[in-house]
Structures are given as structure tokens and as C-alpha cells.
Design a protein around this motif. Structure first.
Motif, PDB file in Angstrom:
ATOM      1  N   PRO A 193       0.817  -1.448   0.027  1.00 48.52           N
ATOM      2  CA  PRO A 193       0.014  -0.621   0.014  1.00 48.52           C
ATOM      3  C   PRO A 193       0.636   1.483   0.480  1.00 48.52           C
ATOM      4  O   PRO A 193       1.770   1.861   0.132  1.00 48.52           O
ATOM      5  CB  PRO A 193      -0.325   0.311   1.157  1.00 48.52           C
ATOM      6  CG  PRO A 193       0.385  -0.834   2.248  1.00 48.52           C
ATOM      7  CD  PRO A 193       1.048  -1.579   1.114  1.00 48.52           C
ATOM      8  N   CYS A 194       0.159   2.636  -1.072  1.00 45.94           N
ATOM      9  CA  CYS A 194       1.374   3.507  -0.649  1.00 45.94           C
ATOM     10  C   CYS A 194       0.215   4.657   0.408  1.00 45.94           C
ATOM     11  O   CYS A 194      -0.484   5.179  -0.628  1.00 45.94           O
ATOM     12  CB  CYS A 194       1.730   3.986  -1.705  1.00 45.94           C
ATOM     13  SG  CYS A 194       2.228   5.872  -1.720  1.00 45.94           S
ATOM     14  N   GLY A 195       0.525   5.247   1.556  1.00 40.31           N
ATOM     15  CA  GLY A 195      -0.605   6.101   2.055  1.00 40.31           C
ATOM     16  C   GLY A 195      -0.866   7.871   1.164  1.00 40.31           C
ATOM     17  O   GLY A 195      -1.474   8.436   1.108  1.00 40.31           O
ATOM     18  N   LYS A 196       0.649   7.465   0.514  1.00 36.75           N
ATOM     19  CA  LYS A 196       0.720   9.561  -0.090  1.00 36.75           C
ATOM     20  C   LYS A 196      -0.518   9.053  -1.766  1.00 36.75           C
ATOM     21  O   LYS A 196      -1.186   9.815  -2.146  1.00 36.75           O
ATOM     22  CB  LYS A 196       2.006   9.231  -0.873  1.00 36.75           C
ATOM     23  CG  LYS A 196       3.129   9.809   0.839  1.00 36.75           C
ATOM     24  CD  LYS A 196       3.808  10.551   0.302  1.00 36.75           C
ATOM     25  CE  LYS A 196       4.449  10.843   1.041  1.00 36.75           C
ATOM     26  NZ  LYS A 196       6.088   9.972   2.128  1.00 36.75           N
ATOM     27  N   CYS A 197      -0.631   8.171  -2.092  1.00 38.78           N
ATOM     28  CA  CYS A 197      -1.201   7.351  -2.988  1.00 38.78           C
ATOM     29  C   CYS A 197      -2.059   7.467  -2.552  1.00 38.78           C
ATOM     30  O   CYS A 197      -3.402   7.375  -3.824  1.00 38.78           O
ATOM     31  CB  CYS A 197      -0.827   6.871  -4.255  1.00 38.78           C
ATOM     32  SG  CYS A 197       0.879   7.296  -4.541  1.00 38.78           S
ATOM     33  N   ARG A 198      -2.677   6.523  -1.707  1.00 33.64           N
ATOM     34  CA  ARG A 198      -3.942   6.068  -1.540  1.00 33.64           C
ATOM     35  C   ARG A 198      -4.180   4.845  -2.316  1.00 33.64           C
ATOM     36  O   ARG A 198      -5.145   4.279  -2.597  1.00 33.64           O
ATOM     37  CB  ARG A 198      -5.080   7.071  -1.152  1.00 33.64           C
ATOM     38  CG  ARG A 198      -4.944   7.703  -0.327  1.00 33.64           C
ATOM     39  CD  ARG A 198      -6.224   8.684   0.246  1.00 33.64           C
ATOM     40  NE  ARG A 198      -6.950   8.195   0.342  1.00 33.64           N
ATOM     41  CZ  ARG A 198      -6.919   7.734   1.626  1.00 33.64           C
ATOM     42  NH1 ARG A 198      -6.575   7.640   2.822  1.00 33.64           N
ATOM     43  NH2 ARG A 198      -8.459   6.869   1.792  1.00 33.64           N
ATOM     44  N   PRO A 237       5.061   0.630 -10.499  1.00 27.75           N
ATOM     45  CA  PRO A 237       4.655   0.921  -8.874  1.00 27.75           C
ATOM     46  C   PRO A 237       4.914   2.883  -8.729  1.00 27.75           C
ATOM     47  O   PRO A 237       5.639   2.898  -9.159  1.00 27.75           O
ATOM     48  CB  PRO A 237       6.181   0.688  -8.500  1.00 27.75           C
ATOM     49  CG  PRO A 237       6.652   0.093  -9.610  1.00 27.75           C
ATOM     50  CD  PRO A 237       5.950   0.288 -10.482  1.00 27.75           C
ATOM     51  N   CYS A 238       4.385   2.651  -7.796  1.00 27.34           N
ATOM     52  CA  CYS A 238       4.727   4.528  -7.425  1.00 27.34           C
ATOM     53  C   CYS A 238       6.522   4.500  -6.509  1.00 27.34           C
ATOM     54  O   CYS A 238       7.060   3.880  -6.210  1.00 27.34           O
ATOM     55  CB  CYS A 238       3.461   4.738  -6.501  1.00 27.34           C
ATOM     56  SG  CYS A 238       4.540   4.846  -4.757  1.00 27.34           S
ATOM     57  N   ALA A 239       6.240   5.838  -6.867  1.00 23.59           N
ATOM     58  CA  ALA A 239       7.972   6.374  -6.720  1.00 23.59           C
ATOM     59  C   ALA A 239       7.737   6.853  -5.216  1.00 23.59           C
ATOM     60  O   ALA A 239       9.158   6.696  -4.516  1.00 23.59           O
ATOM     61  CB  ALA A 239       8.298   8.134  -6.705  1.00 23.59           C
ATOM     62  N   HIS A 240       7.361   5.861  -3.762  1.00 24.95           N
ATOM     63  CA  HIS A 240       7.606   6.292  -2.973  1.00 24.95           C
ATOM     64  C   HIS A 240       8.055   5.147  -2.034  1.00 24.95           C
ATOM     65  O   HIS A 240       7.016   3.976  -2.702  1.00 24.95           O
ATOM     66  CB  HIS A 240       5.915   6.939  -1.841  1.00 24.95           C
ATOM     67  CG  HIS A 240       5.359   7.875  -2.577  1.00 24.95           C
ATOM     68  ND1 HIS A 240       4.254   7.840  -3.764  1.00 24.95           N
ATOM     69  CD2 HIS A 240       5.611   9.170  -3.034  1.00 24.95           C
ATOM     70  CE1 HIS A 240       3.958   9.309  -3.881  1.00 24.95           C
ATOM     71  NE2 HIS A 240       4.540   9.781  -2.731  1.00 24.95           N
ATOM     72  N   VAL A 241       8.241   5.246  -0.998  1.00 26.62           N
ATOM     73  CA  VAL A 241       9.192   4.364  -0.457  1.00 26.62           C
ATOM     74  C   VAL A 241       8.856   4.326   1.817  1.00 26.62           C
ATOM     75  O   VAL A 241       8.575   5.099   1.616  1.00 26.62           O
ATOM     76  CB  VAL A 241      11.034   3.867  -0.976  1.00 26.62           C
ATOM     77  CG1 VAL A 241      11.735   2.471  -0.493  1.00 26.62           C
ATOM     78  CG2 VAL A 241      11.483   4.885  -2.004  1.00 26.62           C
TER      79      VAL A 241
HETATM   80 ZN   LIG Z   1       2.597   6.180  -3.976  1.00 27.50          ZN
END
Ligand SMILES: [Zn+2]
Ligand SMILES: [Zn+2]
Length: 226
Positions: free
Chosen positions: A150-155, A215-219
Motif C-alpha cells: 500500500p502507499c498512503g500518499k497515493c492511497r 509502482p509509485c515512487a514512494h518508499v
Molecule cells: Zn505512492
């Protein structure tokens, strides 16, 4: 097999509406059917069960139903008497008459998981990753797992991988694991990759999720760490 006699042996009087509470009060148990230890299907618990696994309507008071307790899983469930009659006449039919319900919002930490029955165990993401893992344990042994990122920033969330041990397939364990993953972030937009192979594709095609994009850029997020 004498199908007529099997049907006549049904323990509940015809025409009576059986409520869940009444049946539980009578302590109807899987073991009482001489099938203690047999694995029945499992489904994520929902507020209202409208049909059995074959699509027979249970809420219209057409035929009888029971609410047995599965000793094997230590879970409550339902038993459709129409299915039981059908399976008595067709010994080769899949056993779908009785199924157990697992509350997928109940997920235990690894060091405090019950060692009896069927339970979900949530493992937090490894350091530096997004991916959390939820395992399905039967009597303390892992029989399946799901990983999700999951990515909280992108939801958003991606269902990465679902695995069920070979002896425990076609029981609904996979779909229960998917529901457990989604229950961690139900408002997120979920996607899942497209696997190879007919069995995996048949399972995947029943999951109502779009295919995963890049995949999104957040880690370093840790949505499953709670
Ligand atoms: Zn993200
Ligand atoms: Zn049925």
C-alpha cells in the motif's frame, strides 16, 4: 445411495425457520455429522449471508439451513440443507453445503496468534519496503499468505502475491486472504498483476481489481504496520 432416505433424515422439521441463534443454542457441530477434521470451504464474514455457495437463497425461508460451529477451524458458519441433500445424492459433488466464516478484520500479531483453529496473522513490512504480509494459519501452521504494497500518499495498494499450500486449495483460502489484505486499506484503489498459468489466471480473474500499473515512487511507507 438411497437419496430419498438421505433427504428424509434431515434433522430439522420442514417449514420451520431456523435462526442462527436457535441453532447455535442447540450446539450443532460439524463433528456431529461424522466429518470431524474434514476441511470445509471458508469465506470472509459479511453482515448478511444471502445465498449458499451454490446460489441457493437462504434469506427467503424456502428450505432449511443450520448454523454449525466448525471444530476444525473454530469458526461459525452455515449449512445449506438443499446442498446437503444434493451432495448425498451425488457423492462426487464438491462439498459446498457447509462453509465457515472468517472475520478478515481480525488479524493477530505473529507473537500473539492463537495456535488452534483458522486465524489470520499480520506480519509488518520488512525495513525499507512497503510490502506487508498476511498469513493464514491452521492450528499454528501457515497454509497460505498474501503480500500487498500500500502507499498512503497515493492511497493505492497493489496485491503482490497470493499463495495457498497445495493441500488447502479450492477452499476459499485465497479469496479470504485477498479480503484480509483489502481490509487493511479498504478505501484505497487496489490493483493486482496478471499472473501466468491457467490456475493462477482463473483465480486472478475472479478478483475485481484492475491490472497493476508501474509502482509509485514512494518508499518506506508502512500501512500494514499497525
Ligand atoms: Zn505512492
Ligand atoms: Zn445450497
Amino acid at each position: 445411495m438411497d437419496c430419498v432416505r438421505s433427504l428424509d433424515d434431515a434433522p430439522v422439521e420442514r417449514g420451520e425457520t431456523v435462526t442462527r441463534r436457535q441453532v447455535i443454542g442447540e450446539a450443532v457441530r460439524s463433528g456431529a455429522r461424522g466429518e470431524f477434521g474434514a476441511l470445509i470451504p471458508v469465506r470472509p464474514a459479511v453482515k448478511e449471508i444471502k445465498t449458499c455457495l451454490r446460489g441457493h437463497w437462504l434469506i427467503l425461508d424456502l428450505y432449511d439451513k443450520l448454523a454449525p460451529f466448525s471444530q476444525r477451524y473454530r469458526l461459525h458458519g452455515w449449512l445449506c440443507e438443499v446442498c446437503r441433500g444434493q451432495e448425498a445424492c451425488e457423492p462426487d459433488a464438491r462439498r459446498l453445503a457447509e462453509w465457515a466464516l472468517l472475520d478478515v478484520t481480525v488479524q493477530h500479531p505473529p507473537d500473539a496468534a492463537p495456535t488452534g483453529g483458522l486465524v489470520l496473522v499480520a506480519h509488518p513490512p520488512a525495513a525499507g519496503t512497503l510490502a506487508g504480509r498476511i498469513a493464514l494459519h491452521l492450528d499454528g501452521t501457515e497454509v497460505g499468505s498474501v503480500t500487498a504494497s500500500p502507499c498512503g500518499k497515493c492511497r493505492t495498494a497493489t496485491l503482490d502475491y497470493v499463495h495457498v499450500a497445495a493441500d488447502y486449495r479450492r477452499l476459499g483460502f485465497g479469496r479470504t486472504l485477498v479480503a484480509a489484505a483489502v481490509a487493511r486499506a479498504p478505501s484505497y484503489r487496489w490493483t493486482a498483476p496478471l499472473p501466468d498459468g491457467p490456475v493462477a489466471q482463473s483465480f486472478r480473474a475472479r478478483i475485481a481489481m484492475r491490472r497493476a500499473g508501474p509502482p509509485c515512487a514512494h518508499v518506506g511507507g508502512a500501512e500494514l504496520r499497525r
